[in-house]
Design a protein around this motif. Structure first.
Motif, PDB file in Angstrom:
ATOM      1  N   ILE A   1       4.279 -11.467 -23.195  1.00 52.51           N
ATOM      2  CA  ILE A   1       4.357 -10.019 -23.007  1.00 52.51           C
ATOM      3  C   ILE A   1       2.948  -9.498 -22.725  1.00 52.51           C
ATOM      4  CG2 ILE A   1       5.101  -7.832 -23.990  1.00 52.51           C
ATOM      5  CD1 ILE A   1       7.358  -9.881 -23.517  1.00 52.51           C
ATOM      6  N   VAL A   2       2.741  -8.994 -21.510  1.00 51.37           N
ATOM      7  CA  VAL A   2       1.402  -8.607 -21.058  1.00 51.37           C
ATOM      8  C   VAL A   2       1.444  -7.224 -20.412  1.00 51.37           C
ATOM      9  CG1 VAL A   2      -0.595  -9.249 -19.653  1.00 51.37           C
ATOM     10  CG2 VAL A   2       0.857 -11.041 -20.637  1.00 51.37           C
ATOM     11  N   PRO A   3       1.307  -6.172 -21.174  1.00 53.50           N
ATOM     12  CA  PRO A   3       1.148  -4.840 -20.572  1.00 53.50           C
ATOM     13  C   PRO A   3      -0.173  -4.777 -19.790  1.00 53.50           C
ATOM     14  CG  PRO A   3       1.708  -4.691 -22.896  1.00 53.50           C
ATOM     15  CD  PRO A   3       1.338  -6.115 -22.636  1.00 53.50           C
ATOM     16  N   ALA A   4      -0.213  -3.897 -18.811  1.00 52.85           N
ATOM     17  CA  ALA A   4      -1.413  -3.790 -17.979  1.00 52.85           C
ATOM     18  C   ALA A   4      -1.562  -2.369 -17.458  1.00 52.85           C
ATOM     19  CB  ALA A   4      -1.327  -4.769 -16.799  1.00 52.85           C
ATOM     20  N   ALA A   5      -2.795  -2.032 -17.119  1.00 54.65           N
ATOM     21  CA  ALA A   5      -3.096  -0.757 -16.466  1.00 54.65           C
ATOM     22  C   ALA A   5      -4.206  -0.995 -15.453  1.00 54.65           C
ATOM     23  CB  ALA A   5      -3.518   0.308 -17.477  1.00 54.65           C
ATOM     24  N   VAL A   6      -4.186  -0.209 -14.385  1.00 50.15           N
ATOM     25  CA  VAL A   6      -5.161  -0.379 -13.306  1.00 50.15           C
ATOM     26  C   VAL A   6      -5.919   0.915 -13.055  1.00 50.15           C
ATOM     27  CG1 VAL A   6      -3.903  -2.229 -12.145  1.00 50.15           C
ATOM     28  CG2 VAL A   6      -3.403   0.156 -11.549  1.00 50.15           C
ATOM     29  N   LEU A   7      -7.094   0.757 -12.482  1.00 48.47           N
ATOM     30  CA  LEU A   7      -7.890   1.899 -12.024  1.00 48.47           C
ATOM     31  C   LEU A   7      -8.138   1.766 -10.529  1.00 48.47           C
ATOM     32  CD1 LEU A   7     -10.985   0.669 -11.543  1.00 48.47           C
ATOM     33  CD2 LEU A   7     -11.054   0.821 -14.035  1.00 48.47           C
ATOM     34  N   PHE A   8      -8.503   2.879  -9.916  1.00 49.08           N
ATOM     35  CA  PHE A   8      -8.724   2.898  -8.463  1.00 49.08           C
ATOM     36  C   PHE A   8     -10.198   2.655  -8.181  1.00 49.08           C
ATOM     37  CE2 PHE A   8      -9.667   4.735  -4.379  1.00 49.08           C
ATOM     38  CZ  PHE A   8      -8.554   4.479  -3.600  1.00 49.08           C
TER      39      PHE A   8
ATOM     40  N   VAL B   1     -14.499   2.834 -17.522  1.00 49.99           N
ATOM     41  CA  VAL B   1     -14.719   4.264 -17.285  1.00 49.99           C
ATOM     42  C   VAL B   1     -14.848   4.510 -15.788  1.00 49.99           C
ATOM     43  CG1 VAL B   1     -16.153   6.252 -17.846  1.00 49.99           C
ATOM     44  CG2 VAL B   1     -15.871   4.406 -19.517  1.00 49.99           C
ATOM     45  N   ASN B   2     -13.836   5.144 -15.227  1.00 51.47           N
ATOM     46  CA  ASN B   2     -13.733   5.360 -13.776  1.00 51.47           C
ATOM     47  C   ASN B   2     -13.185   6.762 -13.540  1.00 51.47           C
ATOM     48  OD1 ASN B   2     -13.718   4.244 -10.985  1.00 51.47           O
ATOM     49  ND2 ASN B   2     -11.503   4.505 -11.156  1.00 51.47           N
ATOM     50  N   ALA B   3     -13.881   7.749 -14.072  1.00 51.56           N
ATOM     51  CA  ALA B   3     -13.334   9.093 -14.188  1.00 51.56           C
ATOM     52  C   ALA B   3     -13.690   9.998 -13.019  1.00 51.56           C
ATOM     53  CB  ALA B   3     -13.839   9.737 -15.479  1.00 51.56           C
TER      54      ALA B   3
ATOM     55  N   ALA C   1      -4.312  11.576  -5.172  1.00 54.40           N
ATOM     56  CA  ALA C   1      -3.987  11.312  -6.571  1.00 54.40           C
ATOM     57  C   ALA C   1      -4.162   9.828  -6.876  1.00 54.40           C
ATOM     58  CB  ALA C   1      -2.557  11.746  -6.864  1.00 54.40           C
ATOM     59  N   GLY C   2      -4.685   9.536  -8.052  1.00 49.75           N
ATOM     60  CA  GLY C   2      -4.857   8.146  -8.459  1.00 49.75           C
ATOM     61  C   GLY C   2      -6.119   7.506  -7.944  1.00 49.75           C
ATOM     62  N   THR C   3      -7.120   8.301  -7.533  1.00 46.91           N
ATOM     63  CA  THR C   3      -8.357   7.726  -7.017  1.00 46.91           C
ATOM     64  C   THR C   3      -9.412   7.567  -8.106  1.00 46.91           C
ATOM     65  OG1 THR C   3      -9.031   9.944  -6.321  1.00 46.91           O
ATOM     66  CG2 THR C   3      -8.006   8.551  -4.675  1.00 46.91           C
ATOM     67  N   ALA C   4      -9.019   7.648  -9.357  1.00 44.56           N
ATOM     68  CA  ALA C   4      -9.962   7.480 -10.456  1.00 44.56           C
ATOM     69  C   ALA C   4      -9.295   6.642 -11.552  1.00 44.56           C
ATOM     70  CB  ALA C   4     -10.415   8.847 -10.966  1.00 44.56           C
ATOM     71  N   THR C   5      -9.249   7.131 -12.776  1.00 42.72           N
ATOM     72  CA  THR C   5      -8.533   6.551 -13.920  1.00 42.72           C
ATOM     73  C   THR C   5      -9.454   5.791 -14.875  1.00 42.72           C
ATOM     74  OG1 THR C   5      -6.438   6.360 -12.741  1.00 42.72           O
ATOM     75  CG2 THR C   5      -6.702   5.001 -14.682  1.00 42.72           C
ATOM     76  N   THR C   6      -9.401   6.194 -16.134  1.00 45.07           N
ATOM     77  CA  THR C   6     -10.079   5.497 -17.231  1.00 45.07           C
ATOM     78  C   THR C   6      -9.015   4.801 -18.073  1.00 45.07           C
ATOM     79  OG1 THR C   6     -11.947   7.026 -17.265  1.00 45.07           O
ATOM     80  CG2 THR C   6     -11.475   5.827 -19.312  1.00 45.07           C
TER      81      THR C   6
ATOM     82  N   HIS D   1      -8.134  13.524 -17.992  1.00 46.56           N
ATOM     83  CA  HIS D   1      -6.679  13.613 -17.788  1.00 46.56           C
ATOM     84  C   HIS D   1      -6.328  14.549 -16.627  1.00 46.56           C
ATOM     85  CE1 HIS D   1      -6.690  12.909 -22.428  1.00 46.56           C
ATOM     86  NE2 HIS D   1      -6.826  11.770 -21.771  1.00 46.56           N
ATOM     87  N   THR D   2      -7.042  14.409 -15.518  1.00 53.18           N
ATOM     88  CA  THR D   2      -6.797  15.281 -14.375  1.00 53.18           C
ATOM     89  C   THR D   2      -5.614  14.765 -13.545  1.00 53.18           C
ATOM     90  OG1 THR D   2      -8.149  14.141 -12.702  1.00 53.18           O
ATOM     91  CG2 THR D   2      -9.305  15.573 -14.270  1.00 53.18           C
ATOM     92  N   MET D   3      -5.270  15.522 -12.519  1.00 57.05           N
ATOM     93  CA  MET D   3      -4.200  15.112 -11.618  1.00 57.05           C
ATOM     94  C   MET D   3      -4.568  13.867 -10.819  1.00 57.05           C
ATOM     95  SD  MET D   3      -1.647  17.083 -12.140  1.00 57.05           S
ATOM     96  CE  MET D   3      -0.619  16.674 -10.740  1.00 57.05           C
ATOM     97  N   PHE D   4      -5.868  13.530 -10.759  1.00 63.16           N
ATOM     98  CA  PHE D   4      -6.317  12.390  -9.968  1.00 63.16           C
ATOM     99  C   PHE D   4      -6.606  11.166 -10.834  1.00 63.16           C
ATOM    100  CE2 PHE D   4      -7.954  16.306  -7.838  1.00 63.16           C
ATOM    101  CZ  PHE D   4      -6.966  16.363  -6.884  1.00 63.16           C
ATOM    102  N   ASP D   5      -6.488  11.311 -12.164  1.00 62.77           N
ATOM    103  CA  ASP D   5      -6.712  10.203 -13.098  1.00 62.77           C
ATOM    104  C   ASP D   5      -5.376   9.713 -13.650  1.00 62.77           C
ATOM    105  OD1 ASP D   5      -9.739  10.039 -13.612  1.00 62.77           O
ATOM    106  OD2 ASP D   5      -9.391  12.171 -13.952  1.00 62.77           O
ATOM    107  N   GLY D   6      -5.308   8.410 -13.928  1.00 63.54           N
ATOM    108  CA  GLY D   6      -4.124   7.852 -14.574  1.00 63.54           C
ATOM    109  C   GLY D   6      -4.448   7.333 -15.963  1.00 63.54           C
ATOM    110  N   ASP D   7      -5.234   8.095 -16.703  1.00 60.70           N
ATOM    111  CA  ASP D   7      -5.810   7.643 -17.974  1.00 60.70           C
ATOM    112  C   ASP D   7      -4.762   7.072 -18.924  1.00 60.70           C
ATOM    113  OD1 ASP D   7      -8.242   8.673 -17.000  1.00 60.70           O
ATOM    114  OD2 ASP D   7      -7.756  10.649 -17.792  1.00 60.70           O
TER     115      ASP D   7
END
Length: 327
Positions: free
Chosen positions: A107-114, A187-189, A230-235, A269-275
């Motif tokens: 079981i491997v949850p994951a998250a990505v940043l842009f 940190v990719n905010a 949208a999604g061009t950042a994300t922490t 937590h902006t519209m462009f982040d997927g934190d």
């Protein structure tokens, strides 16, 4: 003002946690695996409006699976989720996973940043990258800055990449009696990194002279931002403890991790982040976690990891014009 000892350490101080980085050499990107080979109770809290995630629904306390065997943080936007396949393969080869009929399913949850705007976007972490990160995983303090999932990270991007600065990956930990609490964060905010102790920016948007000018301050001045996708950042990050916690408690701990992001990143937590923040409890201390104490301290550990991420960041590989390093 009440003064506190600086928070140092690493998430690998938490018993049962290993960390491994894969850093791509062809362009600034990579992935980072947080291994919990004996299994860890887990939770997640997604706050950003543009997340890229895998296996987060199963972490709902109402759902069946109780433990995870790794968490992957990756660059490469949605393409980077492929790296989790390599983590699954590495774990399966070692007989690690949830018993399911004739197989054990890791079981491997994951998250990505842009990070596709830095270098050749066609190069991104894949299954081989995830496998390599597992091969590199140890219980030693992991490298920070421009490595792993933080390699292509940037901050202060609302007004364009020419005014942005490097982000990175950072980690921190502290002890609470016989329990350890740690965090790791890429940190990719969109926003700036702020030192909570002083309120001063450490990294973020710059003016024409290269001075930190403040994203929120620019908005208040009426500066018009280009319209990023949208999604061009994300922490993305993980908080972990060796206390004994339930899935519901882990979910609450992940939420407290976002409080640490809010202390140290503005805006967050902006519209462009997927934190996204995951929480892991390895139970290795044998002590039940005090949620009042853990909830109070998690934001401080997470904020310390954010600051260390940008303090350790350096320019790597080809960068857009004007993209500054931190020195």
């Amino acid at each position: 003002m009440i003064e506190h000892e600086p928070i140092a350490g690493a998430i690998t101080d938490v018993r049962g946690i290993k960390v491994g980085h894969f850093t791509e050499t062809r362009r600034p990107t990579g992935c980072t695996v947080i291994l919990t080979e004996e299994g860890a109770t887990a939770g997640v809290d997604v706050r950003g409006a543009a997340p890229g995630t895998r296996e987060t629904d199963l972490l709902n306390p109402a759902n069946l699976v109780e433990k995870v065997h790794a968490v992957l943080l990756s660059g490469g936007s949605a393409f980077g989720l492929e790296a989790a396949t390599g983590v699954v393969r590495w774990l399966e080869e070692r007989g690690i996973g949830l018993p399911a009929g004739p197989a054990r399913v890791p079981i491997v949850p994951a998250a990505v940043l842009f990070d596709l705007a830095v270098g050749d976007h066609r190069i991104r972490p894949d299954a081989a990258a995830g496998y390599a990160a597992c091969e590199a995983a140890t219980g030693a303090p992991p490298a920070m800055g421009s490595v792993g999932a933080g390699t292509g990270a940037t901050v202060g991007k609302l007004f364009g990449m020419d005014r942005a600065m490097k982000g990175g990956i950072g980690t921190a930990s502290l002890r609470l009696g016989g329990i350890t609490l740690g965090a790791i964060v890429a940190v990719n905010a969109v926003g700036d990194v702020i030192d909570p102790a002083t309120g001063q920016p450490l990294a973020g948007v710059r003016d024409a002279e290269g001075r930190l000018s403040g994203t929120t301050a620019g908005i208040r001045r009426g500066e018009l931002a280009p319209r990023p996708l949208a999604g061009t950042a994300t922490t993305i990050g993980v908080v972990a403890t060796d206390a004994v916690l339930t899935k519901a408690q882990c979910q609450r701990l992940a939420g407290a991790g976002h409080d640490g992001l809010a202390r140290s990143i503005d805006p967050i937590h902006t519209m462009f982040d997927g934190d996204t923040v995951f929480a892991l409890a390895t139970s290795r201390s044998g002590q039940a976690g005090d949620m009042m104490a853990l909830g109070a301290l998690v934001p401080h550990v997470m904020a310390a990891a954010v600051l260390r991420a940008v303090q350790a960041a350096r320019s790597v590989g080809p960068s857009p014009p004007g993209l500054s390093e931190l020195g």
